[in-house]
Scaffold this active site. Structure first.
Site, PDB file in Angstrom:
ATOM      1  N   GLN A  17       0.730  -1.163  -0.038  1.00  0.00           N
ATOM      2  CA  GLN A  17      -0.167   0.042   0.142  1.00  0.00           C
ATOM      3  C   GLN A  17       0.892   1.439   0.062  1.00  0.00           C
ATOM      4  O   GLN A  17       0.405   2.276  -0.851  1.00  0.00           O
ATOM      5  CB  GLN A  17      -0.912   0.067   1.214  1.00  0.00           C
ATOM      6  CG  GLN A  17      -1.827   1.196   1.252  1.00  0.00           C
ATOM      7  CD  GLN A  17      -2.843   1.419   2.385  1.00  0.00           C
ATOM      8  OE1 GLN A  17      -3.383   2.331   2.668  1.00  0.00           O
ATOM      9  NE2 GLN A  17      -2.973   0.245   2.960  1.00  0.00           N
ATOM     10  N   SER A  18       1.743   1.413   0.815  1.00  0.00           N
ATOM     11  CA  SER A  18       2.661   2.810   1.035  1.00  0.00           C
ATOM     12  C   SER A  18       3.236   3.127  -0.340  1.00  0.00           C
ATOM     13  O   SER A  18       2.813   4.290  -0.679  1.00  0.00           O
ATOM     14  CB  SER A  18       3.555   2.688   2.069  1.00  0.00           C
ATOM     15  OG  SER A  18       4.560   1.696   1.755  1.00  0.00           O
ATOM     16  N   LEU A  72       8.914  -8.922 -14.472  1.00  0.00           N
ATOM     17  CA  LEU A  72      10.254  -9.049 -14.370  1.00  0.00           C
ATOM     18  C   LEU A  72      10.632  -9.942 -13.194  1.00  0.00           C
ATOM     19  O   LEU A  72      10.527  -9.407 -12.388  1.00  0.00           O
ATOM     20  CB  LEU A  72      11.081  -7.666 -14.493  1.00  0.00           C
ATOM     21  CG  LEU A  72      11.219  -6.857 -15.543  1.00  0.00           C
ATOM     22  CD1 LEU A  72      12.217  -5.716 -15.518  1.00  0.00           C
ATOM     23  CD2 LEU A  72      11.829  -7.820 -16.948  1.00  0.00           C
ATOM     24  N   LYS A  75      15.852 -11.582 -10.231  1.00  0.00           N
ATOM     25  CA  LYS A  75      17.080 -12.347  -9.900  1.00  0.00           C
ATOM     26  C   LYS A  75      17.653 -13.130 -11.030  1.00  0.00           C
ATOM     27  O   LYS A  75      18.412 -13.712 -10.968  1.00  0.00           O
ATOM     28  CB  LYS A  75      16.281 -13.326  -8.607  1.00  0.00           C
ATOM     29  CG  LYS A  75      16.246 -12.428  -7.529  1.00  0.00           C
ATOM     30  CD  LYS A  75      15.825 -13.225  -6.339  1.00  0.00           C
ATOM     31  CE  LYS A  75      15.801 -12.407  -4.895  1.00  0.00           C
ATOM     32  NZ  LYS A  75      14.857 -13.222  -4.040  1.00  0.00           N
ATOM     33  N   GLU A 139       1.092  -1.358   8.357  1.00  0.00           N
ATOM     34  CA  GLU A 139       0.391  -0.441   8.981  1.00  0.00           C
ATOM     35  C   GLU A 139       0.326  -0.281  10.335  1.00  0.00           C
ATOM     36  O   GLU A 139       0.710   0.984  11.176  1.00  0.00           O
ATOM     37  CB  GLU A 139      -1.134  -0.303   8.215  1.00  0.00           C
ATOM     38  CG  GLU A 139      -1.972   0.513   8.687  1.00  0.00           C
ATOM     39  CD  GLU A 139      -1.682   2.042   8.289  1.00  0.00           C
ATOM     40  OE1 GLU A 139      -1.516   2.234   7.029  1.00  0.00           O
ATOM     41  OE2 GLU A 139      -1.847   3.168   9.131  1.00  0.00           O
ATOM     42  N   ASP A 168       0.534   3.535   6.057  1.00  0.00           N
ATOM     43  CA  ASP A 168       0.735   3.260   4.633  1.00  0.00           C
ATOM     44  C   ASP A 168       0.612   4.435   3.742  1.00  0.00           C
ATOM     45  O   ASP A 168       1.633   5.137   3.094  1.00  0.00           O
ATOM     46  CB  ASP A 168      -0.055   2.097   4.149  1.00  0.00           C
ATOM     47  CG  ASP A 168       0.661   0.659   4.852  1.00  0.00           C
ATOM     48  OD1 ASP A 168       1.407   0.767   5.046  1.00  0.00           O
ATOM     49  OD2 ASP A 168      -0.160  -0.146   4.913  1.00  0.00           O
ATOM     50  N   GLY A 247      -8.065  19.888  19.093  1.00  0.00           N
ATOM     51  CA  GLY A 247      -7.668  21.249  18.865  1.00  0.00           C
ATOM     52  C   GLY A 247      -8.116  22.292  20.179  1.00  0.00           C
ATOM     53  O   GLY A 247      -8.442  21.863  21.210  1.00  0.00           O
ATOM     54  N   GLY A 248      -7.928  23.385  19.986  1.00  0.00           N
ATOM     55  CA  GLY A 248      -8.079  24.300  21.172  1.00  0.00           C
ATOM     56  C   GLY A 248      -9.753  24.933  21.007  1.00  0.00           C
ATOM     57  O   GLY A 248     -10.033  25.623  22.011  1.00  0.00           O
TER      58      GLY A 248
HETATM   59  N1  CAO Z   1      11.548 -10.335  -9.070  1.00  0.00           N
HETATM   60  C1  CAO Z   1      12.244 -11.114  -8.096  1.00  0.00           C
HETATM   61  N2  CAO Z   1      12.289 -11.078  -6.988  1.00  0.00           N
HETATM   62  C2  CAO Z   1      11.629  -9.980  -6.515  1.00  0.00           C
HETATM   63  C3  CAO Z   1      10.719  -9.271  -7.184  1.00  0.00           C
HETATM   64  C4  CAO Z   1      10.973  -9.530  -8.349  1.00  0.00           C
HETATM   65  N3  CAO Z   1      10.258  -8.491  -9.396  1.00  0.00           N
HETATM   66  N4  CAO Z   1      10.275  -8.385  -6.529  1.00  0.00           N
HETATM   67  C5  CAO Z   1      10.607  -8.491  -5.260  1.00  0.00           C
HETATM   68  N5  CAO Z   1      11.383  -9.617  -5.176  1.00  0.00           N
HETATM   69  C6  CAO Z   1      11.750 -10.306  -3.883  1.00  0.00           C
HETATM   70  C7  CAO Z   1      12.912  -9.537  -3.471  1.00  0.00           C
HETATM   71  O1  CAO Z   1      13.942  -9.547  -3.966  1.00  0.00           O
HETATM   72  C8  CAO Z   1      13.118 -10.109  -1.896  1.00  0.00           C
HETATM   73  O2  CAO Z   1      13.686 -11.212  -1.940  1.00  0.00           O
HETATM   74  P1  CAO Z   1      15.083 -11.360  -0.830  1.00  0.00           P
HETATM   75  O3  CAO Z   1      14.308 -11.260   0.374  1.00  0.00           O
HETATM   76  O4  CAO Z   1      15.400 -12.854  -1.058  1.00  0.00           O
HETATM   77  O5  CAO Z   1      15.929 -10.527  -1.048  1.00  0.00           O
HETATM   78  C9  CAO Z   1      11.651 -10.543  -1.704  1.00  0.00           C
HETATM   79  O6  CAO Z   1      10.949 -10.198  -3.031  1.00  0.00           O
HETATM   80  C10 CAO Z   1      10.645 -10.053  -0.696  1.00  0.00           C
HETATM   81  O7  CAO Z   1      10.636  -8.565  -0.523  1.00  0.00           O
HETATM   82  P2  CAO Z   1       9.860  -8.028   0.844  1.00  0.00           P
HETATM   83  O8  CAO Z   1      10.867  -8.618   2.034  1.00  0.00           O
HETATM   84  O9  CAO Z   1      10.081  -6.647   0.618  1.00  0.00           O
HETATM   85  O10 CAO Z   1       8.601  -8.787   1.114  1.00  0.00           O
HETATM   86  P3  CAO Z   1       7.792  -9.101   2.160  1.00  0.00           P
HETATM   87  O11 CAO Z   1       6.615  -9.656   1.642  1.00  0.00           O
HETATM   88  O12 CAO Z   1       8.648 -10.440   2.904  1.00  0.00           O
HETATM   89  O13 CAO Z   1       7.815  -7.970   3.156  1.00  0.00           O
HETATM   90  C11 CAO Z   1       6.950  -5.805   3.735  1.00  0.00           C
HETATM   91  C12 CAO Z   1       6.842  -7.267   2.773  1.00  0.00           C
HETATM   92  C13 CAO Z   1       5.831  -4.550   3.178  1.00  0.00           C
HETATM   93  C14 CAO Z   1       6.620  -6.144   5.173  1.00  0.00           C
HETATM   94  C15 CAO Z   1       8.370  -5.264   3.500  1.00  0.00           C
HETATM   95  O14 CAO Z   1       8.477  -5.195   1.974  1.00  0.00           O
HETATM   96  C16 CAO Z   1       8.464  -3.935   4.131  1.00  0.00           C
HETATM   97  O15 CAO Z   1       8.935  -3.968   5.515  1.00  0.00           O
HETATM   98  N6  CAO Z   1       8.772  -2.772   3.471  1.00  0.00           N
HETATM   99  C17 CAO Z   1       9.125  -1.382   3.919  1.00  0.00           C
HETATM  100  C18 CAO Z   1       7.865  -0.804   5.009  1.00  0.00           C
HETATM  101  C19 CAO Z   1       6.559  -0.915   3.953  1.00  0.00           C
HETATM  102  O16 CAO Z   1       6.355  -0.084   2.783  1.00  0.00           O
HETATM  103  N7  CAO Z   1       5.525  -1.297   4.790  1.00  0.00           N
HETATM  104  C20 CAO Z   1       4.332  -1.143   4.208  1.00  0.00           C
HETATM  105  C21 CAO Z   1       3.759  -2.127   3.650  1.00  0.00           C
HETATM  106  S1  CAO Z   1       1.969  -1.873   3.305  1.00  0.00           S
HETATM  107  O17 CAO Z   1       2.255  -0.565   2.423  1.00  0.00           O
END
Ligand code: CAO
Length: 425
Positions: A17-18, A72, A75, A139, A168, A247-248
């Protein structure tokens, strides 16, 4: 009519979302937003909270309007090569992966600058530099760590998260401002830079009035909080204030006609000092206007519970919309508690483009929130979100300029995954 960000190309490497909130705004302002998604699954929200089997969820469709989607596998060496080609030709790259993910892809800031020194790299992370910088955040974690949860809810209840997605979407908004600011600075310096919006920081920014109250608390009780009038002592941290105004000008949520059965038959009523005499007149308490016990705001503070209980006796005799009609005539600030159903049916919001109905090839028509920021010289047409990989070929050929042979090679490597899903007619 042109758009403010015409000619700006955004590599949208965001999910959930963010980040998508931010890039959707940039798309509405005219940027060409290219969303890079993992083949097969794409943004995880495509399949989360689905209301129709095998159709992109409303979670996804409402956050990804006006974008193009390319699949895409970054990796895969060929996929990584294509990603680097995109970095070369984009003005902005936006990402909100967990800390360290970009580095593990080999895309350190230094490497990105080597590829394109003009690019702006904008990131959402849960926390800024410090003890929690490596943590993943969603969030509600941000609402808790940014000060919102400890100050939301009732004094004698649990800390509460709010329905507003301040962690987010709130952070996405902050990031969008950082990006356009960096784009403006680039017109002067010719250089890109990094933009970081940490979710804890964004929530805290939105909670700054509570940090104000934390400091006021050191100088005495917070007199506009209900608990002051109730004689309940304050502790050393800002308490939850229920629905007391932040607020005030004191305000509360008051019952209106029908509250016994309708969970939203309430109105927010503000006893603004400037219209105190009108408040007294409307509720039939003219004697309060010159009563030395009520005439001045400071005299009213310890009696707010009694004052609002008296006002409520009046609001309970009318529907929330009747109350609003009457109060508006007297310039008394107020607002009915609107349900999402009432909002979704409010034609005035469609007239301004704040709500929009969009057609989608597999889902059919759905309602989404349009651009809440209106620019007089920008005509924003909200378009449906892309299907997964819908624009892969188009981007490889006409944005990146690959010829047929190169595209065949890229596809044969598996970098773009399965063939593009076709839109239903
Ligand atoms: N091709 C291949 N690999 C991909 C890819 C693509 N197109 N897009 C993403 N990936 C892979 C990444 O390389 C990563 O792999 P590795 O861990 O092996 O390096 C993997 O996907 C997972 O990425 P992630 O750790 O960001 O995803 P998650 O689902 O485990 O976590 C979240 C999600 C939101 C908790 C985390 O991304 C985060 O903390 N983000 C920053 C804060 C944030 O924006 N939070 C808001 C979430 S709601 O808006």
């Amino acid at each position: 009519m042109g758009k403010a960000l015409d000619g700006v190309r955004v590599l949208d490497f965001t999910h959930v979302q963010s980040g998508p909130t931010c890039t959707q705004l940039l798309a509405w302002f005219g940027a060409d937003v290219i969303k890079v998604e993992r083949p097969g699954e794409g943004d995880i929200t495509r399949s989360q909270l689905r209301d129709i089997p095998n159709v992109d969820s409303l979670y996804f469709t409402m956050l990804n309007s006006n974008k193009r989607s390319i699949t895409l596998d970054t990796k895969n060496p060929q996929g990584k090569k294509v990603l680097e080609e995109l970095i070369k030709i984009c003005d902005v790259m936006v990402e909100n992966f967990a800390p360290g993910v970009l580095d593990r892809m080999g895309l350190t800031w230094e490497r990105i600058q080597e590829i394109n020194p003009r690019i702006i790299v904008a990131s959402v992370k849960g926390f800024g530099p410090g003890p929690f910088e490596d943590c993943k955040v969603y969030e509600n974690v941000a609402q808790c760590t940014g000060g919102s949860a400890s100050t939301t809810g009732f004094r004698d209840g649990l800390p509460m998260v709010t329905g507003s997605q301040i962690g987010d979407s709130g952070t996405g908004l902050h990031l969008a401002l950082g990006i356009v600011t960096a784009l403006y600075q680039r017109t002067l310096t010719g250089k890109g830079q990094r933009v970081l919006a940490a979710m804890q920081d964004a929530v805290l920014n939105l909670c700054r009035v509570k940090l104000r109250d934390q400091q006021r608390l050191q100088r005495g009780p917070l007199q506009e909080y209900s608990q002051f009038g109730e004689g309940i002592p304050f502790g050393d941290a800002v308490p939850r204030a229920g629905n007391d105004s932040g607020g005030g000008q004191p305000g509360r949520i008051l019952k209106c006609k029908g509250w016994e059965t309708d969970p939203n038959a309430y109105i927010y009523f503000i006893t603004q000092a400037q219209v105190w005499d009108k408040v007294c007149t409307v509720i039939g308490k003219e004697e309060w206007i010159n009563d030395p016990e009520f005439a001045k705001p400071a005299q009213r503070l310890p009696k707010l519970n009694f004052i609002f209980a008296t006002i409520e006796e009046w609001t309970m005799t009318k529907t929330k919309f009747e109350v609003m009609d009457i109060l508006n005539k007297y310039d008394i600030p107020c607002g009915p508690i609107l349900s999402m159903k009432e909002i979704a049916e409010d034609q005035s919001l469609y007239a301004t483009g704040t709500l929009v109905e969009v057609d989608h090839p597999t889902r059919g028509a759905y309602i989404t929130v349009g651009n809440p920021i209106k620019l007089s010289d920008n005509d924003v047409q909200v378009e449906r979100s892309p299907l997964l990989g819908e624009h892969t070929d188009e981007i490889l050929a006409s944005v990146l300029g690959f010829d047929e042979e190169q595209i065949t090679e890229i596809k044969a490597s598996g970098a773009t995954g399965e063939p593009v899903r076709q839109a239903a007619e």
